[in-house]
Design a protein around this motif. Structure first.
Motif, PDB file in Angstrom:
ATOM      1  N   TYR A 429      74.842  68.653  39.219  1.00 35.13           N
ATOM      2  CA  TYR A 429      75.942  67.807  38.753  1.00 35.13           C
ATOM      3  C   TYR A 429      77.118  67.831  39.736  1.00 35.13           C
ATOM      4  O   TYR A 429      77.788  66.812  39.938  1.00 35.13           O
ATOM      5  CB  TYR A 429      76.390  68.239  37.359  1.00 35.13           C
ATOM      6  N   GLU A 433      78.651  64.504  41.384  1.00 37.86           N
ATOM      7  CA  GLU A 433      80.077  64.167  41.313  1.00 37.86           C
ATOM      8  C   GLU A 433      80.688  64.016  42.699  1.00 37.86           C
ATOM      9  O   GLU A 433      81.607  63.201  42.908  1.00 37.86           O
ATOM     10  CB  GLU A 433      80.811  65.254  40.533  1.00 37.86           C
ATOM     11  N   SER A 473      73.175  69.057  30.809  1.00 39.51           N
ATOM     12  CA  SER A 473      74.624  69.209  30.905  1.00 39.51           C
ATOM     13  C   SER A 473      75.292  69.002  29.547  1.00 39.51           C
ATOM     14  O   SER A 473      74.950  68.077  28.804  1.00 39.51           O
ATOM     15  CB  SER A 473      75.192  68.198  31.907  1.00 39.51           C
ATOM     16  N   GLN A 475      78.456  68.349  29.483  1.00 37.89           N
ATOM     17  CA  GLN A 475      79.632  67.541  29.801  1.00 37.89           C
ATOM     18  C   GLN A 475      79.335  66.054  29.920  1.00 37.89           C
ATOM     19  O   GLN A 475      80.247  65.245  30.031  1.00 37.89           O
ATOM     20  CB  GLN A 475      80.255  68.036  31.118  1.00 37.89           C
ATOM     21  N   TYR A 476      78.047  65.692  29.908  1.00 38.93           N
ATOM     22  CA  TYR A 476      77.692  64.288  30.080  1.00 38.93           C
ATOM     23  C   TYR A 476      76.684  63.863  29.023  1.00 38.93           C
ATOM     24  O   TYR A 476      75.880  64.667  28.533  1.00 38.93           O
ATOM     25  CB  TYR A 476      77.080  64.055  31.464  1.00 38.93           C
ATOM     26  N   ILE A 493      74.472  57.822  32.864  1.00 34.32           N
ATOM     27  CA  ILE A 493      75.054  59.127  32.542  1.00 34.32           C
ATOM     28  C   ILE A 493      76.562  58.957  32.509  1.00 34.32           C
ATOM     29  O   ILE A 493      77.157  58.421  33.453  1.00 34.32           O
ATOM     30  CB  ILE A 493      74.660  60.172  33.602  1.00 34.32           C
ATOM     31  N   LYS A 494      77.186  59.426  31.449  1.00 32.45           N
ATOM     32  CA  LYS A 494      78.626  59.190  31.337  1.00 32.45           C
ATOM     33  C   LYS A 494      79.335  60.351  30.657  1.00 32.45           C
ATOM     34  O   LYS A 494      78.773  61.036  29.800  1.00 32.45           O
ATOM     35  CB  LYS A 494      78.889  57.895  30.579  1.00 32.45           C
ATOM     36  N   SER A 495      80.585  60.521  31.051  1.00 34.08           N
ATOM     37  CA  SER A 495      81.447  61.510  30.411  1.00 34.08           C
ATOM     38  C   SER A 495      81.864  60.976  29.043  1.00 34.08           C
ATOM     39  O   SER A 495      82.013  59.767  28.863  1.00 34.08           O
ATOM     40  CB  SER A 495      82.679  61.746  31.289  1.00 34.08           C
ATOM     41  N   ALA A 502      81.098  58.372  35.495  1.00 39.34           N
ATOM     42  CA  ALA A 502      79.864  57.802  34.959  1.00 39.34           C
ATOM     43  C   ALA A 502      78.939  57.490  36.129  1.00 39.34           C
ATOM     44  O   ALA A 502      79.396  57.251  37.260  1.00 39.34           O
ATOM     45  CB  ALA A 502      80.151  56.549  34.150  1.00 39.34           C
ATOM     46  N   TYR A 541      84.915  52.402  31.523  1.00 39.46           N
ATOM     47  CA  TYR A 541      84.782  53.358  32.629  1.00 39.46           C
ATOM     48  C   TYR A 541      85.191  52.698  33.944  1.00 39.46           C
ATOM     49  O   TYR A 541      84.847  51.531  34.205  1.00 39.46           O
ATOM     50  CB  TYR A 541      83.341  53.866  32.731  1.00 39.46           C
TER      51      TYR A 541
END
Length: 563
Positions: A429, A433, A473, A475-476, A493-495, A502, A541
Motif C-alpha cells: 500500500y 500511495e 488493508s 484503511q481502504y 480501491i478507495k479511502s 483512491a 474523490y
C-alpha cells in the motif's frame, strides 16, 4: 408422474417400494457369483453407489428366517436384469443368512467415540437377528454371550470377535454358510489418521477382520467396500483369499457409477437430454477399468434440478459430501514441486505417476507419488492412459471434470485467503500511495511465486489473487468489477474519506512474457479511454491514481499513470 430421484436413499428396498428411479445394477450379483471370490474388497470413490449395491446384495441373498419377508424381498427384483440372467442365479435368492455392517458412523473425534459407534452398529445387527435366541440349536452359553453383546455389556474382545460369533450362530441355526457385507471399512481409519488415534483404530479393525474373514469356517463369501485399499496396516494380514477390485480392474467396472448409456437413458426419461453436454463436461471423466463412468451422486442431483428447470446451472454437488481433508492438507503442505504439478493438472494437462495400490495413510506424505495415488483412488484424479515401464505400471492422470476442478480451485482459494491474512502488506500500500510501480511489481511477483495458479481461467485467477491481497488493508475499501464510465474497471480501491486516496486498477493477461510491458501500459490507457475513474470523481474523490497490471504465469508488470 415421473419417478422421483433417490437423493440420499441408499436402502434398496426403499428405492424399489417407494417407486424411485433406479439404475439397474443387479448384474453385479451375476458377476459376483460367476467369479466366486470368497472375500472381495471393492474400492471406489465416495458416493459412487457402494452402499446401495451392498443393500441390493443383502435383499437378494438374505434368508431372513421369515417366509413372508423372504417373498417380499424376492418381489423387489421383479423386472430387473438379474431375473432374466438364468435359473442358477434366481435359485440363490433368499438362501443365506447375511450380516450387514457399515462403519461410516465411526467418524468421531476420539477413539472412545468411534469405538462406541462401531459397537452400536454391531449391537444393531445382533438385534436384527435376535430370533436366533429362540432356537434350541444355540447353547445357553452362546445365548448368554449373544445377549451381552446385544445389551452393550460385552467386552472389547467380544466386540472385536462379534462378526465371527454371529456368523457361527447364524450358520448353526439356519444350516447355511453366512454372507458378510461390510460398507465403508476405511472410514474409521481415515478419520483416525486425521484425528490422531490411528494405531488404536487399526488394532480394533484388524481384530474385527481377522476373526470374521480369516478363520471363519462359516463364511460363504464377503463383500467389503471402501475408498482405498489399505493392506500394509496388517488389517488384511493372512487373507490369502482376499480379492481386491480397485478402479484399475476391468472386472465389475460398470457396477459402480453410471455409464454414459445409463445417463442418457435417465436424461431422456426426464426430458432433459438437451443438457447432455453440460452433464458430460461436469460429471463424466472417470474411467473404471476400460469403462467410462459418471459420478452417480452428481448426476442424480443435477437431474433433480433439471426436472424443476431445464435451464438449471450445473453445480459441484460432490464437494458437499465430504470434508475433502486430503485436498486441504495437500495444499497446505505443498512444496514448490507439488505446486507446479498442481498447476499442471489445473491447466488440463496430465501427470505420470507410478501405481502404489498398497499405500497407507501413514505413507501419504512420504512422497508426492503416494499422495497422487491417494487422489487417484479416491476420485480426485482419473486415468487417461496406462503403461508399463521397467516393471512398474504408470498412469497418465488428470482432473476428471469441471466439478472436481472446482474442488481444487475452491480449496486453493480458501488456503490463499487464509495465508494472506497472516501477512503484512503495508509495503504494497505504501508503494501504491507513492506511485512506486517497480516496488509493487516486486511484491506481487514474490506472492505469485508462492501461489498455486490455474491459468486456463487466468483472468479470474489473477483478479481474485490481486483482490485478495488488497483486501487486507483496514484503511481502504476494495470493490471489484464495478460498472463505471463506459465500461467496467477490474478493481476500485478507495479511502473511506473523500479527502483520502483512491485507485483504479485494470488487469491484463499477456500471451507471452514479452508482452508484459505493453499490456500493462495498454491497461492504463484503457482506464482513461473508458473513463473508469468517473464514478470515483462523481463521488467526490480528487486524489485518484490509475494502475495497469499485466500478468503472465508467475510474472507481472505494473504501470502507473504518467499524467
Amino acid at each position: 408422474m415421473k419417478k422421483a430421484m433417490p437423493i440420499g436413499v441408499d436402502d434398496f428396498e426403499e428405492v424399489i417400494l417407494s417407486g424411485y428411479y433406479y439404475v439397474d445394477k443387479t448384474m453385479f450379483i451375476k458377476e459376483l457369483l460367476d467369479l466366486k471370490g470368497e472375500v472381495n474388497l471393492f474400492t471406489r470413490p465416495r458416493r459412487f453407489g457402494k452402499t446401495l449395491n451392498l443393500s441390493m446384495l443383502r435383499y437378494f441373498f438374505e434368508d431372513t428366517g421369515n417366509v413372508e419377508k423372504n417373498a417380499v424381498n424376492r418381489e423387489l427384483f421383479c423386472g430387473l436384469r438379474i431375473m432374466s440372467a438364468g435359473k442358477e442365479y434366481a435359485d440363490q435368492m433368499g438362501k443365506y443368512p447375511v450380516i450387514n455392517l457399515t462403519l461410516k458412523s465411526a467418524k468421531q473425534n476420539t477413539f472412545e467415540s468411534a469405538y462406541y459407534k462401531i459397537k452400536e452398529e454391531i449391537v444393531r445387527e445382533f438385534k436384527r437377528h435376535n430370533f436366533l435366541l429362540e432356537s434350541e440349536k444355540l447353547s445357553e452359553e452362546d445365548k448368554q454371550i449373544f445377549r451381552e453383546i446385544m445389551g452393550r455389556r460385552g467386552s472389547y474382545d467380544e466386540y472385536s470377535g462379534a462378526l465371527k460369533f454371529l456368523s457361527e450362530c447364524l450358520s448353526a441355526v439356519m444350516d447355511q454358510p453366512v454372507i458378510i457385507l461390510m460398507d465403508e471399512y476405511d472410514v474409521p481409519l481415515e478419520n483416525a489418521y486425521f484425528a490422531g488415534f490411528y494405531d488404536e483404530m487399526v488394532s480394533f479393525i484388524w481384530s474385527l477382520f481377522e476373526s470374521a474373514l480369516k478363520t471363519n469356517k462359516c463364511l460363504k463369501f464377503a463383500v467389503i467396500t471402501g475408498c482405498l485399499r489399505i493392506s500394509k496396516e496388517s488389517i488384511f494380514t493372512g487373507l490369502n483369499h482376499l480379492n481386491i477390485i480397485s478402479i484399475l480392474d476391468k472386472r465389475y467396472s460398470e457396477h459402480f457409477g453410471f455409464t454414459e448409456q445409463e445417463v442418457l437413458h435417465a436424461m431422456t426419461y426426464y426430458g432433459v437430454e438437451e443438457r447432455f453436454s453440460d452433464m458430460k463436461k461436469w460429471y463424466d471423466g472417470y474411467r473404471f477399468g476400460d469403462i467410462e463412468v459418471y459420478n452417480p451422486w452428481s448426476v442424480i442431483k443435477f437431474l433433480y434440478d433439471l426436472d424443476a428447470s431445464v435451464d438449471a446451472f450445473p453445480r459441484p454437488y460432490w464437494i458437499n459430501t465430504s470434508s475433502n481433508e486430503i485436498i486441504k492438507d495437500m495444499v497446505k503442505r505443498a512444496d514448490r514441486k507439488m505446486k507446479e504439478q498442481l498447476e499442471t493438472l489445473l491447466n488440463g494437462n496430465m501427470l505420470d505417476i507410478p501405481v502404489h495400490e498398497e499405500v497407507t495413510y501413514g505413507d501419504m506424505y512420504d512422497s508426492g507419488e503416494n499422495l497422487w495415488n491417494f487422489l487417484y483412488f479416491t476420485g480426485y484424479l482419473t486415468k487417461k492412459e496406462e503403461y508399463l515401464s521397467e516393471l512398474t505400471i504408470f498412469l497418465k492422470v488428470q482432473i476428471p471434470n469441471v466439478e472436481v476442478k472446482t474442488i481444487y480451485q475452491n480449496t486453493i482459494q480458501n488456503w490463499f485467503r487464509d495465508n494472506i491474512k497472516k501477512q503484512d502488506f503495508r509495503d504494497l500500500y505504501d508503494a501504491m500511495e507513492n506511485k512506486d510501480a517497480g516496488k509493487m511489481s516486486e511484491i506481487l511477483n514474490g506472492q505469485l511465486v508462492s501461489a498455486i495458479s490455474f491459468y486456463d481461467s487466468a483472468e479470474s485467477f489473477y483478479h481474485g489473487f490481486l483482490a485478495g491481497i488488497l483486501s487486507q488493508s483496514d484503511q481502504y475499501l476494495v470493490k471489484s468489477n464495478r460498472e463505471s464510465g463506459n465500461g467496467r474497471s477490474d478493481l476500485m480501491i478507495k479511502s473511506p474519506s473523500l479527502r483520502g486516496k483512491a485507485f483504479v486498477i485494470e488487469i491484463k493477461v499477456s500471451k507471452t512474457i514479452d508482452d508484459l510491458e505493453k499490456d500493462a501500459q495498454a491497461a492504463v490507457q484503457q482506464i482513461y479511454d473508458r473513463e473508469y475513474a468517473s464514478e470515483l470523481k462523481a463521488e467526490g474523490y480528487r486524489n485518484i491514481t490509475c494502475y495497469g497490471i499485466s500478468f503472465y504465469h508467475k510474472d507481472c508488470e505494473v504501470r502507473v499513470e504518467k499524467r
